[in-house]
Design an enzyme around this catalytic site. Structure first.
Site, PDB file in Angstrom:
ATOM      1  N   LYS A 144       0.825  -1.211   0.000  1.00 53.18           N
ATOM      2  CA  LYS A 144       0.000   0.000   0.000  1.00 53.18           C
ATOM      3  C   LYS A 144       0.856   1.256   0.000  1.00 53.18           C
ATOM      4  CE  LYS A 144      -4.335  -1.662   1.999  1.00 53.18           C
ATOM      5  NZ  LYS A 144      -5.342  -1.474   3.044  1.00 53.18           N
TER       6      LYS A 144
ATOM      7  N   LYS B 186      -3.781  -9.978  -6.664  1.00 54.49           N
ATOM      8  CA  LYS B 186      -5.078 -10.379  -6.100  1.00 54.49           C
ATOM      9  C   LYS B 186      -6.164  -9.401  -6.540  1.00 54.49           C
ATOM     10  CE  LYS B 186      -4.732  -7.891  -1.820  1.00 54.49           C
ATOM     11  NZ  LYS B 186      -4.928  -7.741  -0.415  1.00 54.49           N
TER      12      LYS B 186
ATOM     13  N   LYS C 273     -10.273  -3.944  -4.458  1.00 55.03           N
ATOM     14  CA  LYS C 273     -11.187  -2.846  -4.741  1.00 55.03           C
ATOM     15  C   LYS C 273     -10.449  -1.529  -4.863  1.00 55.03           C
ATOM     16  CE  LYS C 273     -12.471  -3.085   0.092  1.00 55.03           C
ATOM     17  NZ  LYS C 273     -13.510  -3.537   0.984  1.00 55.03           N
TER      18      LYS C 273
HETATM   19  P1  AMP Z   1     -10.713  -5.815   2.615  1.00 57.29           P
HETATM   20  O1  AMP Z   1     -11.568  -5.633   1.424  1.00 57.29           O
HETATM   21  O2  AMP Z   1      -9.260  -5.619   2.322  1.00 57.29           O
HETATM   22  O3  AMP Z   1     -11.197  -5.075   3.833  1.00 57.29           O
HETATM   23  O4  AMP Z   1     -10.817  -7.362   2.976  1.00 57.29           O
HETATM   24  C1  AMP Z   1     -11.959  -7.936   3.573  1.00 57.29           C
HETATM   25  C2  AMP Z   1     -11.800  -9.435   3.593  1.00 57.29           C
HETATM   26  O5  AMP Z   1     -11.784  -9.970   2.255  1.00 57.29           O
HETATM   27  C3  AMP Z   1     -10.485  -9.900   4.232  1.00 57.29           C
HETATM   28  O6  AMP Z   1     -10.750 -11.052   5.007  1.00 57.29           O
HETATM   29  C4  AMP Z   1      -9.613 -10.261   3.072  1.00 57.29           C
HETATM   30  O7  AMP Z   1      -8.675 -11.265   3.379  1.00 57.29           O
HETATM   31  C5  AMP Z   1     -10.623 -10.760   2.044  1.00 57.29           C
HETATM   32  N1  AMP Z   1     -10.139 -10.542   0.678  1.00 57.29           N
HETATM   33  C6  AMP Z   1      -9.838  -9.348   0.110  1.00 57.29           C
HETATM   34  N2  AMP Z   1      -9.418  -9.511  -1.165  1.00 57.29           N
HETATM   35  C7  AMP Z   1      -9.445 -10.843  -1.411  1.00 57.29           C
HETATM   36  C8  AMP Z   1      -9.128 -11.653  -2.553  1.00 57.29           C
HETATM   37  N3  AMP Z   1      -8.723 -11.118  -3.701  1.00 57.29           N
HETATM   38  N4  AMP Z   1      -9.287 -12.995  -2.449  1.00 57.29           N
HETATM   39  C9  AMP Z   1      -9.726 -13.552  -1.298  1.00 57.29           C
HETATM   40  N5  AMP Z   1     -10.033 -12.854  -0.185  1.00 57.29           N
HETATM   41  C10 AMP Z   1      -9.901 -11.510  -0.233  1.00 57.29           C
END
Ligand code: AMP
Ligand code: TRP
Length: 326
Positions: free
Chosen positions: A111, A192, A195
């Site tokens: 980041k 990965k 968003k």
């Molecule tokens: P975040 O959107 O970063 O707040 O992530 C929320 C949850 O989604 C966390 O548990 C992350 O590990 C999971 N997550 C985010 N991106 C991915 C991805 N590309 N594949 C699988 N899990 C994800």
């Protein structure tokens, strides 16, 4: 009964990676465990979002969690900043975690490479995350693979605090799904799905069915034409197999046996994903027509969360030698 805690950032659209990597497990766990789920708006502040957008995204994230099946009557669902104990315990966590430990976090490296202004909060982000988890005497933390390092650090912080000040926190474990733990970007399958990167490779949970189908149709594969699960050598195809497997409850290897060509694999993956997303989109449309009800449910959730958080913080303060509050 085991206590489960997890959080998600309210930053823009939630995507298929969030759903398969984390949210589906969240929904399943609320039936077996005591579940606490949180929209982590304080974490979102680390990258200084526009205030109106943050407000909108926080409500949208909470509405989406309810739409995927988090039942606010069964689980405790709330917004992080509504329970100020999170911020207070975070300071104690910052004083427990090492600078060197934070410097090794790969999410910080990623980041901070992508942003011009790197806030101190972005660096200490895992300390706030540890506070989130430890406040609820959490046993299990369902997350996607990218959070593994943060949860392991949280365990180390809990152990260090307990060692310094006597038994205070439950030491939690992460739960990472076998399929879907790492959903990759459809256009850049070495990254990965995310968003924060605006990309045709990200499938939004609320995107319309045609848009989803189009994105899968254009997904990057490779030119050897063989359907085989091999994430190293065949990242694009393996990502499709992983998504289809996760959406249908099978293994990627078993799914691979059913296909000889990329076209049908892409089409079936799109269909399976749309089948998963359809009821979520419908429910979201219903719920978002009543924002007052969503706000009411979040307030009730915050009240429930606060009861637990206050008690844990009191214990931590006392053990660390802070005087009681008047
Ligand atoms: P975040 O959107 O970063 O707040 O992530 C929320 C949850 O989604 C966390 O548990 C992350 O590990 C999971 N997550 C985010 N991106 C991915 C991805 N590309 N594949 C699988 N899990 C994800
Ligand atoms: N850092 C997590 C992410 O980016 C979100 C999060 C904040 C979280 N606090 C948490 C996840 C506590 C699990 C437990 O996905």
């Amino acid at each position: 009964m085991a206590r489960v805690f997890s959080g998600i950032q309210p930053s823009g659209g939630m995507h298929l990676g969030n759903l398969l990597g984390a949210l589906r497990n969240w929904v399943a766990y609320q039936h077996e465990h005591e579940a606490v789920y949180c929209v982590v708006d304080l974490h979102a502040l680390t990258t200084a979002p526009d205030p109106a957008e943050l407000r909108r995204n926080t409500v949208a994230a909470a509405t989406l969690l309810m739409s995927v099946g988090i039942d606010p009557e069964r689980s405790t669902l709330f917004v992080q900043s509504a329970v100020s104990e999170h911020a207070e315990l975070a300071w104690m966590m910052e004083c427990t975690v090492g600078f060197g430990e934070l410097r090794r976090m790969t999410q910080f490296k990623d980041k901070s490479d992508r942003t011009e202004f790197v806030s101190a909060g972005l660096f200490t982000y895992p300390a706030l995350q540890a506070a989130d988890i430890l406040l609820y005497d959490t046993d299990l933390v369902p997350v996607g693979d990218d959070q593994r390092q943060h949860i392991e650090l949280c365990r180390d912080i809990a152990e260090r605090f307990n060692h310094r000040y006597g038994d205070t926190f439950v030491v939690p474990a992460h739960v990472i799904p076998e399929a879907g733990a790492r959903v990759m970007d459809l256009q850049n399958p070495d990254d990965k799905m995310s968003k924060s990167l605006e990309s045709a490779g990200t499938v939004g949970i609320l995107e319309d069915a045609d848009g989803v189908a189009r994105k899968f149709k254009r997904a990057v594969t490779d030119s050897d034409g063989e359907v085989r699960y091999d994430p190293e050598a065949k990242a694009g195809v393996s990502n499709l197999l992983g998504i289809l497997a996760s959406a249908t409850g099978r293994t990627p290897e078993a799914v691979a046996d059913d296909y000889a060509q990329y076209g049908p694999l892409k089409a079936d993956t799109a269909d399976a994903v749309n089948e998963l997303l359809d009821p979520i989109r419908t429910r979201y449309a219903e719920l978002s027509s009543d924002p007052a009800e969503v706000a009411r449910l979040l307030h009730t959730g915050a009240d429930k969360a606060r009861t637990v958080a206050v008690a844990t913080l009191k214990r931590a303060r006392s053990n660390a030698g802070l005087l009681p509050r008047s």
